[in-house]
Design a protein around this motif. Structure first.
Motif, PDB file in Angstrom:
ATOM      1  N   THR A   5       0.825  -1.208   0.000  1.00  0.00           N
ATOM      2  CA  THR A   5       0.000   0.000   0.000  1.00  0.00           C
ATOM      3  C   THR A   5       0.858   1.256   0.000  1.00  0.00           C
ATOM      4  O   THR A   5       0.583   2.214  -0.739  1.00  0.00           O
ATOM      5  CB  THR A   5      -0.939   0.007   1.209  1.00  0.00           C
ATOM      6  N   ASN A   8       2.320   1.811  -3.432  1.00  0.00           N
ATOM      7  CA  ASN A   8       1.331   2.310  -4.381  1.00  0.00           C
ATOM      8  C   ASN A   8       1.030   3.790  -4.163  1.00  0.00           C
ATOM      9  O   ASN A   8       0.856   4.546  -5.126  1.00  0.00           O
ATOM     10  CB  ASN A   8       0.045   1.494  -4.290  1.00  0.00           C
ATOM     11  N   LYS A  11       3.985   5.952  -5.407  1.00  0.00           N
ATOM     12  CA  LYS A  11       4.004   5.960  -6.868  1.00  0.00           C
ATOM     13  C   LYS A  11       2.907   6.870  -7.409  1.00  0.00           C
ATOM     14  O   LYS A  11       3.142   7.670  -8.332  1.00  0.00           O
ATOM     15  CB  LYS A  11       3.828   4.534  -7.405  1.00  0.00           C
ATOM     16  N   LEU A  34      -6.790   6.798  -6.911  1.00  0.00           N
ATOM     17  CA  LEU A  34      -6.692   5.478  -6.295  1.00  0.00           C
ATOM     18  C   LEU A  34      -8.050   4.812  -6.094  1.00  0.00           C
ATOM     19  O   LEU A  34      -8.117   3.689  -5.580  1.00  0.00           O
ATOM     20  CB  LEU A  34      -5.979   5.589  -4.941  1.00  0.00           C
ATOM     21  N   HIS A  79       7.788  -1.216 -12.555  1.00  0.00           N
ATOM     22  CA  HIS A  79       6.545  -1.332 -13.311  1.00  0.00           C
ATOM     23  C   HIS A  79       6.780  -1.189 -14.813  1.00  0.00           C
ATOM     24  O   HIS A  79       6.289  -2.010 -15.609  1.00  0.00           O
ATOM     25  CB  HIS A  79       5.566  -0.253 -12.827  1.00  0.00           C
ATOM     26  N   GLU A 102       1.280  -4.341 -12.267  1.00  0.00           N
ATOM     27  CA  GLU A 102       0.867  -3.882 -10.942  1.00  0.00           C
ATOM     28  C   GLU A 102       1.088  -4.972  -9.895  1.00  0.00           C
ATOM     29  O   GLU A 102       1.503  -4.690  -8.772  1.00  0.00           O
ATOM     30  CB  GLU A 102      -0.616  -3.481 -10.964  1.00  0.00           C
ATOM     31  N   HIS A 106       5.680  -5.601  -7.085  1.00  0.00           N
ATOM     32  CA  HIS A 106       5.906  -5.682  -5.641  1.00  0.00           C
ATOM     33  C   HIS A 106       6.659  -6.955  -5.248  1.00  0.00           C
ATOM     34  O   HIS A 106       7.107  -7.079  -4.105  1.00  0.00           O
ATOM     35  CB  HIS A 106       4.569  -5.643  -4.897  1.00  0.00           C
TER      36      HIS A 106
END
Length: 225
Positions: A5, A8, A11, A34, A79, A102, A106
């Motif tokens: 989280t 994200n 970013k 988001l 990414h 996506e 991670h």
């Protein structure tokens, strides 16, 4: 290690800040990007501030500090290289790779990302024309002059350099119209009142609605003789 989280959020803040040209990003704008409620976003921004990744000010928004910016660039590097790797090696189309990247960004290690980078020949941009950060955080190909297609006038020759709106449906619309990164064309006309930019590709003249044309960044080239 930062959570998924947190990665994200950093970013998303960086991308919104880059797009608007301002360091500060409002809570409402971030919540919209988001698809979250402003209350949820506010709570997370306080966490980012406490973690020394960003500065949060009520009613003003958030901006990344050095650590937050470094994390954002690291995630963008992952990414964008993953997207390009999936296109070049597995043949996925540019409307298919975002969601896959996506999830994968991670999980992969920095060393694997560096090997992807070398395998791909240290590319400047991903399949959508977004510049790829280098391992030191500097941006490849990010210093070129790009303008929205809506800023061009009739008679100019342009090269499609970047697509800002990267939803699958919009990308498929561009594909069906024959528009792709690196494609060269000539602006036949740009009529703000009619809301249409007429772009000629080869022997075809393609009408592009203004809202779609605003999502296409181009490099203006010398006219082809």
């Amino acid at each position: 290690m930062p959570s998924l989280t947190v990665e994200n959020y950093c970013k998303a803040i960086f991308q919104l800040s880059t797009r608007t040209g301002t360091a500060w990003v409002t809570t409402g704008r971030l919540a919209e990007a988001l698809s979250l409620t402003p209350g949820t976003v506010t709570s997370m921004l306080k966490t980012l501030s406490e973690s020394d990744l960003a500065e949060y000010r009520p009613y003003e928004g958030v901006r990344l500090n050095r650590s937050g910016r470094s994390l954002a660039l690291r995630m963008l590097r992952r990414h964008r290289l993953i997207e390009l790797f999936l296109v070049r090696t597995l043949g996925l189309t540019w409307d298919e790779v975002h969601e896959e990247a996506e999830h994968m960004e991670h999980a992969v290690s920095d060393s694997l990302v560096d090997r992807m980078d070398a395998y791909l020949g240290h590319p400047e941009a991903d399949p959508h024309g977004d510049p790829i950060p280098q391992a030191d955080g500097t941006m490849r190909g990010g210093d070129r002059d790009r303008v929205p297609l809506t800023a061009c006038h009739g008679g100019q020759t342009v090269k499609i350099a970047q697509v800002l709106q990267q939803g699958p449906e919009f990308l498929r619309y561009l594909t069906d119209a024959g528009l792709e990164i690196g494609g060269m064309g000539r602006v036949d006309s740009n009529d703000p009142q009619a809301g249409v930019v007429q772009l000629r590709l080869g022997d075809r003249s393609i009408p592009i609605g203004r809202s779609a044309a605003e999502q296409l960044l181009v490099e203006v080239c010398d006219p082809v003789s």
